[in-house]
Design a protein around this motif. Sequence first.
Motif, mmCIF file in Angstrom:
data_model
loop_
_atom_site.group_PDB
_atom_site.id
_atom_site.type_symbol
_atom_site.label_atom_id
_atom_site.label_comp_id
_atom_site.label_asym_id
_atom_site.label_seq_id
_atom_site.Cartn_x
_atom_site.Cartn_y
_atom_site.Cartn_z
ATOM 1 N N GLN A 12 3.228 6.380 -4.344
ATOM 2 C CA GLN A 12 2.295 6.055 -3.278
ATOM 3 C C GLN A 12 1.553 7.298 -2.802
ATOM 4 O O GLN A 12 2.156 8.345 -2.553
ATOM 5 C CB GLN A 12 3.057 5.423 -2.114
ATOM 6 C CG GLN A 12 2.159 4.861 -1.058
ATOM 7 C CD GLN A 12 2.929 4.058 -0.029
ATOM 8 O OE1 GLN A 12 4.124 3.862 -0.134
ATOM 9 N NE2 GLN A 12 2.222 3.602 0.977
ATOM 10 N N ALA A 13 0.249 7.171 -2.668
ATOM 11 C CA ALA A 13 -0.582 8.261 -2.146
ATOM 12 C C ALA A 13 -0.083 8.651 -0.763
ATOM 13 O O ALA A 13 0.271 7.794 0.041
ATOM 14 C CB ALA A 13 -2.044 7.837 -2.094
ATOM 15 N N VAL B 45 2.301 13.676 -2.711
ATOM 16 C CA VAL B 45 1.158 13.113 -3.429
ATOM 17 C C VAL B 45 -0.042 13.174 -2.473
ATOM 18 O O VAL B 45 0.077 12.743 -1.321
ATOM 19 C CB VAL B 45 1.445 11.657 -3.855
ATOM 20 C CG1 VAL B 45 0.237 11.039 -4.549
ATOM 21 C CG2 VAL B 45 2.682 11.594 -4.742
ATOM 22 N N GLU C 27 -3.060 12.398 -0.154
ATOM 23 C CA GLU C 27 -3.444 11.140 0.497
ATOM 24 C C GLU C 27 -4.722 10.558 -0.077
ATOM 25 O O GLU C 27 -4.875 9.341 -0.159
ATOM 26 C CB GLU C 27 -3.644 11.368 2.000
ATOM 27 C CG GLU C 27 -2.405 11.126 2.797
ATOM 28 C CD GLU C 27 -2.676 11.179 4.283
ATOM 29 O OE1 GLU C 27 -3.692 10.624 4.748
ATOM 30 O OE2 GLU C 27 -1.846 11.774 4.978
ATOM 31 N N ASP C 28 -5.633 11.437 -0.474
ATOM 32 C CA ASP C 28 -6.951 10.978 -0.903
ATOM 33 C C ASP C 28 -7.069 10.814 -2.418
ATOM 34 O O ASP C 28 -8.174 10.651 -2.940
ATOM 35 C CB ASP C 28 -8.030 11.932 -0.407
ATOM 36 C CG ASP C 28 -7.831 13.350 -0.920
ATOM 37 O OD1 ASP C 28 -6.761 13.660 -1.503
ATOM 38 O OD2 ASP C 28 -8.750 14.184 -0.733
ATOM 39 N N ILE C 29 -5.951 10.803 -3.128
ATOM 40 C CA ILE C 29 -5.999 10.665 -4.577
ATOM 41 C C ILE C 29 -6.378 9.230 -4.948
ATOM 42 O O ILE C 29 -5.989 8.274 -4.266
ATOM 43 C CB ILE C 29 -4.665 11.099 -5.227
ATOM 44 C CG1 ILE C 29 -4.839 11.338 -6.723
ATOM 45 C CG2 ILE C 29 -3.556 10.110 -4.923
ATOM 46 C CD1 ILE C 29 -3.712 12.129 -7.360
ATOM 47 N N ALA D 147 -6.382 5.645 -6.478
ATOM 48 C CA ALA D 147 -5.348 4.710 -6.914
ATOM 49 C C ALA D 147 -5.587 4.325 -8.372
ATOM 50 O O ALA D 147 -6.717 4.354 -8.856
ATOM 51 C CB ALA D 147 -5.350 3.471 -6.026
ATOM 52 N N ILE E 161 -0.684 5.257 -9.351
ATOM 53 C CA ILE E 161 -0.787 5.605 -7.944
ATOM 54 C C ILE E 161 -1.216 4.365 -7.166
ATOM 55 O O ILE E 161 -2.189 3.698 -7.535
ATOM 56 C CB ILE E 161 -1.809 6.744 -7.739
ATOM 57 C CG1 ILE E 161 -1.346 7.993 -8.484
ATOM 58 C CG2 ILE E 161 -1.999 7.033 -6.250
ATOM 59 C CD1 ILE E 161 -2.345 9.105 -8.533
ATOM 60 N N SER F 1 -2.310 4.350 0.009
ATOM 61 C CA SER F 1 -1.415 4.836 1.085
ATOM 62 C C SER F 1 -1.167 3.797 2.131
ATOM 63 O O SER F 1 -1.781 2.809 2.242
ATOM 64 C CB SER F 1 -1.984 6.096 1.712
ATOM 65 O OG SER F 1 -3.288 5.891 2.181
#
Length: 144
Positions: free
Chosen positions: A31-32, A105, A107-109, A111, A141, A144
Amino acid sequence: MKFFIVAASLIASVLAQSIDIGVPVSGDAIQAGQQLTVEVDRPNSLTGSEEVAIVIGLRPCYDNNCVAADEAIGSVLYNGGFKPQYSTLPGTGEKPPHQNFTVTVPEDIQAGPAILSVSHFSLVGAGPWPMFEVVNKSLTITGS
């Protein structure tokens, strides 16, 4: 013939020094914005070696196009020393020497599919000679 014996022993030396990602396993969803434990295993070897460093990276696959881990690291989650040890915790089973890293991980990665990679640098043998490798796992991913 002598050349092939020497080449085979060098290849065996390199393979014996290789690392593996024990956790997470390919296909896991992460999970982000959350913490993630990355277990880096390095099996024993008869050839002496000195660990120098590892880099743990995470790169999303844009438009389902994953770039090879040895071409792009993505977000660097850890960069530093590597000191694998045997686990002494009861119930952990037999594991090779390993080290766990708790990383976050981003947060802004994006999905979707991603590649978790570990780049490993060590000095091998009596010389010693430098060895560099990159291993990876395919993950997913989630938001969040």
